[in-house]
Design a protein around this motif. Sequence first.
Motif, mmCIF file in Angstrom:
data_model
loop_
_atom_site.group_PDB
_atom_site.id
_atom_site.type_symbol
_atom_site.label_atom_id
_atom_site.label_comp_id
_atom_site.label_asym_id
_atom_site.label_seq_id
_atom_site.Cartn_x
_atom_site.Cartn_y
_atom_site.Cartn_z
ATOM 1 N N PHE A 160 1.399 0.434 -0.076
ATOM 2 C CA PHE A 160 0.334 0.145 -1.038
ATOM 3 C C PHE A 160 0.157 -1.358 -1.213
ATOM 4 O O PHE A 160 -0.971 -1.853 -1.318
ATOM 5 C CB PHE A 160 0.659 0.809 -2.377
ATOM 6 C CG PHE A 160 -0.392 0.605 -3.430
ATOM 7 C CD1 PHE A 160 -1.704 0.993 -3.203
ATOM 8 C CD2 PHE A 160 -0.073 0.035 -4.645
ATOM 9 C CE1 PHE A 160 -2.682 0.819 -4.179
ATOM 10 C CE2 PHE A 160 -1.031 -0.144 -5.627
ATOM 11 C CZ PHE A 160 -2.337 0.248 -5.396
ATOM 12 N N PHE A 161 1.262 -2.095 -1.221
ATOM 13 C CA PHE A 161 1.180 -3.549 -1.350
ATOM 14 C C PHE A 161 0.449 -4.155 -0.145
ATOM 15 O O PHE A 161 -0.388 -5.052 -0.294
ATOM 16 C CB PHE A 161 2.577 -4.154 -1.469
ATOM 17 C CG PHE A 161 3.195 -3.955 -2.821
ATOM 18 C CD1 PHE A 161 3.169 -4.955 -3.772
ATOM 19 C CD2 PHE A 161 3.798 -2.754 -3.160
ATOM 20 C CE1 PHE A 161 3.734 -4.774 -5.027
ATOM 21 C CE2 PHE A 161 4.363 -2.555 -4.404
ATOM 22 C CZ PHE A 161 4.333 -3.578 -5.341
ATOM 23 N N TYR A 162 0.758 -3.672 1.033
ATOM 24 C CA TYR A 162 0.095 -4.195 2.228
ATOM 25 C C TYR A 162 -1.381 -3.810 2.253
ATOM 26 O O TYR A 162 -2.218 -4.567 2.756
ATOM 27 C CB TYR A 162 0.806 -3.690 3.488
ATOM 28 C CG TYR A 162 2.130 -4.368 3.716
ATOM 29 C CD1 TYR A 162 2.212 -5.728 4.022
ATOM 30 C CD2 TYR A 162 3.321 -3.648 3.599
ATOM 31 C CE1 TYR A 162 3.438 -6.353 4.215
ATOM 32 C CE2 TYR A 162 4.554 -4.261 3.793
ATOM 33 C CZ TYR A 162 4.600 -5.613 4.098
ATOM 34 O OH TYR A 162 5.822 -6.234 4.282
ATOM 35 N N LEU A 163 -1.702 -2.650 1.712
ATOM 36 C CA LEU A 163 -3.100 -2.232 1.634
ATOM 37 C C LEU A 163 -3.896 -3.199 0.757
ATOM 38 O O LEU A 163 -5.021 -3.596 1.100
ATOM 39 C CB LEU A 163 -3.197 -0.814 1.072
ATOM 40 C CG LEU A 163 -4.607 -0.228 0.960
ATOM 41 C CD1 LEU A 163 -5.167 0.082 2.341
ATOM 42 C CD2 LEU A 163 -4.592 1.039 0.096
ATOM 43 N N ILE A 164 -3.319 -3.581 -0.376
ATOM 44 C CA ILE A 164 -3.982 -4.532 -1.263
ATOM 45 C C ILE A 164 -4.141 -5.884 -0.575
ATOM 46 O O ILE A 164 -5.189 -6.537 -0.657
ATOM 47 C CB ILE A 164 -3.200 -4.674 -2.583
ATOM 48 C CG1 ILE A 164 -3.336 -3.383 -3.399
ATOM 49 C CG2 ILE A 164 -3.680 -5.863 -3.395
ATOM 50 C CD1 ILE A 164 -2.621 -3.401 -4.720
#
Length: 376
Positions: A160-164
Amino acid sequence: MGKFKFSIPDFLILLSFLSAFEKGEVLITTQFKRVANIILFFLFAVSLSVYKVSDISRYFMGLLPLLNGVLIVFLTFNYYYLYKENFLYYTKLAFMLALVICFLPAYPVFLGIKIDFFIKGYRYAYVMENPNQCMAYIFCGIVCVGILELIHLKKFSSLFFYLILFSIIPMLATGSRTGLFSFMIFLSFFFLINFRKTGVVFIAGGALGLIVLAFANLSKPNLNNNFFLNRGLSIFSFFETSKGDITQAGATGESIKLGLEAFEDNPFIGVGLGNFVGNYFVYEVHNTFVSILAETGIIGFSSYLLLLAVILVCIVRVDIPIKFKIFLYIAFALFLMMNIPHLLLRQRWTWVLFSFFYLLMFYQKKIKHVRNIWIN
């Protein structure tokens, strides 16, 4: 409520709804009844505006996206109850994949590389009809993934962090002024509440961002004449010149002024769904709240506030760590802010976002067996 085009996803939503009835997979739970009653009351309240319509076809075109939204909420609850963890897991993956596909064209557009991603008649954004639709899709999609992570994993995964991180340039490339401003606030709070975990990820992301910006600044066309980025950055000059008065924002401001006039003329049930256009202005009201006031009056507007109040209650009652609750409050507040210069209620992903906010009422502190996706 503005233009609405029936598409393949709408057909699939209707097909899924009919299929659930045919197979007997329709579950009307106590929690769903509470939400369903409020949504049906909203539909009833806005439908009362039929008594004031001058164009019945516009009325039904205004009602159609709301009916579509009700189906989305129903299917979300139904499939969650049927499939629980699998629903959360595969829905989250589907959202991530859809967002990544949306993100990919943004990078060459943002860097000024001339690649024809445009479809005839599409004005600004590279994959949608206007920049604000694309902005809302990205923002709502990310928030939906975040909510699913909290319900499913009780935390944010590294994915999720990489998606952001991957979404920053696509948001800039939409050219949406509201989107740029809102996303800056969202990222700031997200970094703050996840400081320890985001340290390494966003130091690397910051370096990547600087490299991309440096490359874009050296390319031709560069940032100095990049239409998309300059359009987004114009939000700051707007605040400087108009002091943030939205009624001074060109056609958007004019539509809001006329929307308030329409409300004053018909304060109780409005001028009728979809009937603002043609009677007061050539464009729809670019403000969800004023649009509902103008077209459905106090009765419809009060019922819409009730829908939003249920979301707020879900956030208040969910028993999660404070940093995750802050994430939900900020996401909800920014979504409301985006509705000030835009009409988002007719968008499908708005109702998906509502559905996932409502799913918070099923949050359980004790985590069962879940699939592990890059959890740190």
